[in-house]
Structure formats: C-alpha cells, structure tokens
Design an enzyme around this catalytic site. Structure first.
Site, PDB file in Angstrom:
ATOM      1  N   HIS A   1      16.915  82.441  27.904  1.00  0.00           N
ATOM      2  CA  HIS A   1      16.896  83.646  27.059  1.00  0.00           C
ATOM      3  C   HIS A   1      15.969  83.331  25.877  1.00  0.00           C
ATOM      4  CE1 HIS A   1      21.085  83.690  28.661  1.00  0.00           C
ATOM      5  NE2 HIS A   1      21.006  85.001  28.599  1.00  0.00           N
TER       6      HIS A   1
ATOM      7  N   ASP B   1      17.616  81.286  23.239  1.00  0.00           N
ATOM      8  CA  ASP B   1      17.924  79.884  23.563  1.00  0.00           C
ATOM      9  C   ASP B   1      16.801  78.966  23.123  1.00  0.00           C
ATOM     10  OD1 ASP B   1      19.967  80.996  25.116  1.00  0.00           O
ATOM     11  OD2 ASP B   1      18.838  80.785  26.986  1.00  0.00           O
TER      12      ASP B   1
HETATM   13  C1  XLS Z   1      26.856  85.818  31.449  1.00  0.00           C
HETATM   14  C2  XLS Z   1      25.677  85.858  32.298  1.00  0.00           C
HETATM   15  C3  XLS Z   1      24.409  85.367  31.621  1.00  0.00           C
HETATM   16  C4  XLS Z   1      23.212  85.760  32.428  1.00  0.00           C
HETATM   17  C5  XLS Z   1      21.923  85.717  31.661  1.00  0.00           C
HETATM   18  O1  XLS Z   1      27.977  85.954  31.893  1.00  0.00           O
HETATM   19  O2  XLS Z   1      25.938  85.127  33.461  1.00  0.00           O
HETATM   20  O3  XLS Z   1      24.478  84.009  31.415  1.00  0.00           O
HETATM   21  O4  XLS Z   1      23.081  84.956  33.558  1.00  0.00           O
HETATM   22  O5  XLS Z   1      21.940  86.550  30.574  1.00  0.00           O
END
Ligand code: XLS
Ligand code: NI
Ligand code: NI
Length: 453
Positions: free
Chosen positions: A117, A120
């Site tokens: 993301h 991140d």
């Molecule tokens: C959260 C989601 C997230 C997505 C990416 O539950 O799994 O981590 O994979 O935003």
C-alpha cells in the site's frame, strides 16, 4: 533472481536476518545443520508442473504491510515487535531503511514478487501532494532495488482505510471531498504501479460499507463506488497500464457490512456498472471464511463468472470470527484451492500473495523467514498434490459422469432453449419415466482426496 547469486544486496544497516544467502531447494530428507537451518523441501522453482515452472505456477509475493509495518499490536495489547527499522531517523529515513529490510527478506526467500500500500512504503506528508511525492521517491528506490535483485511487483494498492479522514468511507463517503482525496491517492499509486511494471492493481474497500443503516444512504454509496471504479478503469486505459484491476472481497471488518461482501456480490456490482470485463477479484482465504464460504467456493465461482484474478494466500482460524491472517499450513486446504486454480487454467497474471502476519509472540525478524518459507513449502507441496489430482483426473471423471445427461440429446434440447415448459411437461407425462436417484459418492471422493496427500 537466482538462488545461486552469492551475496545478497543489503542496506548499510543489514543484514537483518541470520540467513546470509537465498534459501534454496534441497528436497525431502535433508538434515538441517547450523549453517543451513532451513532449505526448501518442496519449493523447487524450476521443476515443471503441468507445463510451467513451479515458480510461474505459484507466483509468490511477500506483502509489505504485515511484514515490515506490523508491530504486533492487537485490540488489547501494545506493540511487541521492536523492529530496528522502526526506530531512529526521520520518517522518510525510516521508510528507506524499511525498503532495505524488505528487499533483503525478498532475496533470502527467493520470492519473485512483492505487494504494498502507498502508506506502507512512505510516510504521510503535510499535504496530499507531499504524501504522493514521498511515495514516488520510495518508488525510485524500489526501481533500483528491483533491477538489482530481479524481484517484481505483483500489485500495488492505496490505503484508503487507516487515516481518520476515511472513517466514513473513501469512495462511499458522504462528503465528496473525501471521494476526491481518495481518487488523488489512487491515481498516484496506480501510476507508480504502472511505472514499476506491476502485474495488477488492487482495491480493497475496508471502509466502503457501513456501521448502521440509520445514518447510511446505501443506494447513493453504491453509485459513488461504481463511479469511482469507472474512473479508475478509465485512468488505467488512459495511461496504458496493462495489468489487471482487482477488487478484494471481504464481508466485514473493519466495517459491520462491506459492499464487496464476497465474489457473488462483487460480480453483481460489476455487472450493474458495466465493469465485469474490466475488473476481476483478488480472493483471500480468510475473507472467504468470514463470508461463510470455503476458499475453493470463491475461486470456482470467480472462474465460472470469468472474474478470477489473484489470491491472497493466508488462513483464518475456524473458531474465530475475525481476520487473523495466519500463514497457511493446512496442506489439504491449500491443495484443494490450487486444484481448482489449475483446473481453471492457472493463476495467470495473478499470484499467491502472503497477506499473512506473525502471531504477536513471534517477535524476531527471523520469524518472518520461517513463516514465509514454511508457507511457500506448504503451497509447493500442495501444488504437487493438486497436479496429481489433475493428472489422475478421477475427480473430474466423476463430475463428468454425474452430469453426462446434460450432454445428451435431452439435456441439450432443454439448455438450447428449443423446448418450452409446456412441451417438456407434456413429454414427461406421455413417457411416464420416473427419474432414478443415484449416489453422489461424497465420502468416496473425500477418501480419494485424502489418498493424494
Ligand atoms: C485486509 C485486506 C488487505 C488487502 C489489501 O483485510 O486483506 O490487507 O489485501 O488492502
Ligand atoms: Ni484480510
Ligand atoms: Ni488481503
């Protein structure tokens, strides 16, 4: 990247893990020694599996958020992971430090892809322009590291859920200014993903839902979300991004109800906005479980609807109703999921992204290595089992035989639409044939699956 490349590219503060070279395949039956405490027993990346290299069948990715951002907090407890890369320096220096750690782990694991993301990888600035610029600056560093190591980007995504501005949703916010802010964030990450050669772009709508209908105009929110997605798809084409756009379904958490509830709900949504040929799904095991489905149900349904895109590979706890995001270790579960992936033609441009996190007592950086490497081995072993199931063909033969009538004259006449309800009714009454029940052989098939393990 090659597992035989001798030295790892590490940052000035590395190494961070006590593995000085890439883990390699040593097959079953090796004995671990101190200088090589772990090797892959099953993940033999060059082995051919149904016409493709194992690495290309699995397309593993390590995710940035759980592994390098996560601190081990839970709703009741503080951070337990004291990561050296979370301390010291400005937020941007910490971000670059984190990138060193990340690429060192990718190389140790010999994992071909990663995912992130925007939040991140780079700190939020004072303004959106500054935040977006921070992301692009880290992407410049990624570009070099990717060239040095050969690690590729499976997908990028925008975090439209952590900051308080998104507490009432991003695209589905009652305030159009929040929609616009989210759009600006997505535009930036989509372009960065494109620049880094990403194979996909993911949208997970963690705040796109509601806490209570007492304050929610559901019809409006769905229309906003449809508009948002259309804008993203238009922009993808405008910039020439060839990757897949993926929605990641999840029924709830953090909101009480999320609009992208499951594959079926996402497909209905895509049809409504004419996007079913533009957008696919990224299916996560834990999310399937929360929606009351098996992983393979979501996979098979997405394939049937023509929207299968990629997998978030993790494991939920069947006794807990939340997203525990554990590393997969149930061989049979993963084998059944991969069996359906293979039967459906493979993972394509998607991959197996470990959207999985360490338990909060697994506090050492090396735990990240054990967790991923163990999960990769489980998936590799499961892939070989799935390959056996496909080659043997007994499961498929059973299904083919079970539905054989539909390939016969009668079945085809019904499906082709050449016969009306009335004609069918008259014909059945005239012939007076009573359909004969047949066993579905469930237990025999369950035993057959166990025999492949
Ligand atoms: C959260 C989601 C997230 C997505 C990416 O539950 O799994 O981590 O994979 O935003
Ligand atoms: Ni999740
Ligand atoms: Ni996920």
């Amino acid at each position: 990247m090659t597992a035989t490349s001798s030295a790892l590219h590490t940052g000035p503060h590395g190494p961070y893990f006590s593995f000085s070279k890439a883990l390699r395949f040593r097959g079953d039956g090796f004995t671990s020694s101190d200088d090589e405490p772990f090797a892959y027993r099953w993940y033999d990346k060059d082995r051919m599996v149904l016409g493709r290299r194992m690495e290309d069948q699995l397309r593993f990715a390590a995710c940035y958020w759980h592994s390098f951002v996560g601190t081990g907090t839970d709703p009741f407890g503080d951070a337990t992971f004291a990561r050296p890369w979370h301390a010291g320096g400005s937020p941007m220096e910490q971000a670059l430090h984190k990138a060193d750690v990340a690429f060192e782990l990718f190389q140790v694991l010999d994992v071909p892809f990663f995912t992130f993301h925007d939040r991140d990888i780079a700190p939020e600035g004072r303004t959106l322009a500054e935040s977006n610029d921070n992301v692009r600056r880290v992407a410049d560093v990624f570009e070099r590291k990717m060239a040095d190591t050969g690690v590729k980007l499976l997908w990028g995504t925008a975090n439209l859920f952590s900051h308080p501005r998104y507490m009432a949703g991003a695209a589905t916010n009652p305030d159009p200014e929040v929609f616009a802010y989210a759009a600006a964030q997505v535009r930036n990450v989509l372009e960065v993903t494109h620049r880094l050669g990403g194979a996909n772009y993911v949208l997970w709508g963690g705040r796109e839902g509601y806490e209570t209908l007492l304050n929610t105009d559901l019809k409006r929110e769905l229309a906003q979300m449809g508009r948002f997605l259309s804008m993203v798809v238009d922009h993808k084409h405008r910039i020439g991004f060839k990757g897949q756009i993926l929605i990641e379904p999840k029924p709830a958490e953090p909101t009480k109800h999320q609009y992208d509830f499951d594959v079926a709900a996402v497909h209905g949504f895509l049809r409504t906005y004419g996007l079913e040929h533009e957008v696919k799904v990224n299916i996560e095991q834990n999310h399937a479980l929360l929606a009351g489905h098996t992983y393979e149900h979501e996979i098979v349904l997405a394939q049937a609807l023509g929207i299968f895109g990629s997998l978030d590979m993790n494991r939920g706890d069947e006794m807990l109703g939340w997203d525990t995001d554990q590393f997969p270790h149930n061989v049979q579960q993963v084998a059944l999921a991969l069996y359906h992936v293979l039967r459906g033609g493979g993972i394509g441009a998607g991959g197996l992204n470990f959207d999985a996190k360490l338990r909060r007592q697994s506090i050492e950086p090396d735990d990240l290595v054990w967790a991923h490497a163990g999960a990769m081995d489980v998936c590799a072993r499961a892939l070989l089992i799935a390959e056996k199931m496909v080659i043997d063909g007994a499961l498929q033969r059973h299904i083919d035989a079970r539905y054989a009538g539909w390939d016969g004259e009668r079945g085809r006449a019904i499906l082709d639409g050449g016969v009306s309800l009335e004609e069918l009714a008259r014909d059945v009454e005239r012939r007076g044939i009573e359909p004969q029940p047949r066993s579905s052989r469930q237990e025999r098939l369950e035993h057959l699956v166990a025999s492949y393990l």
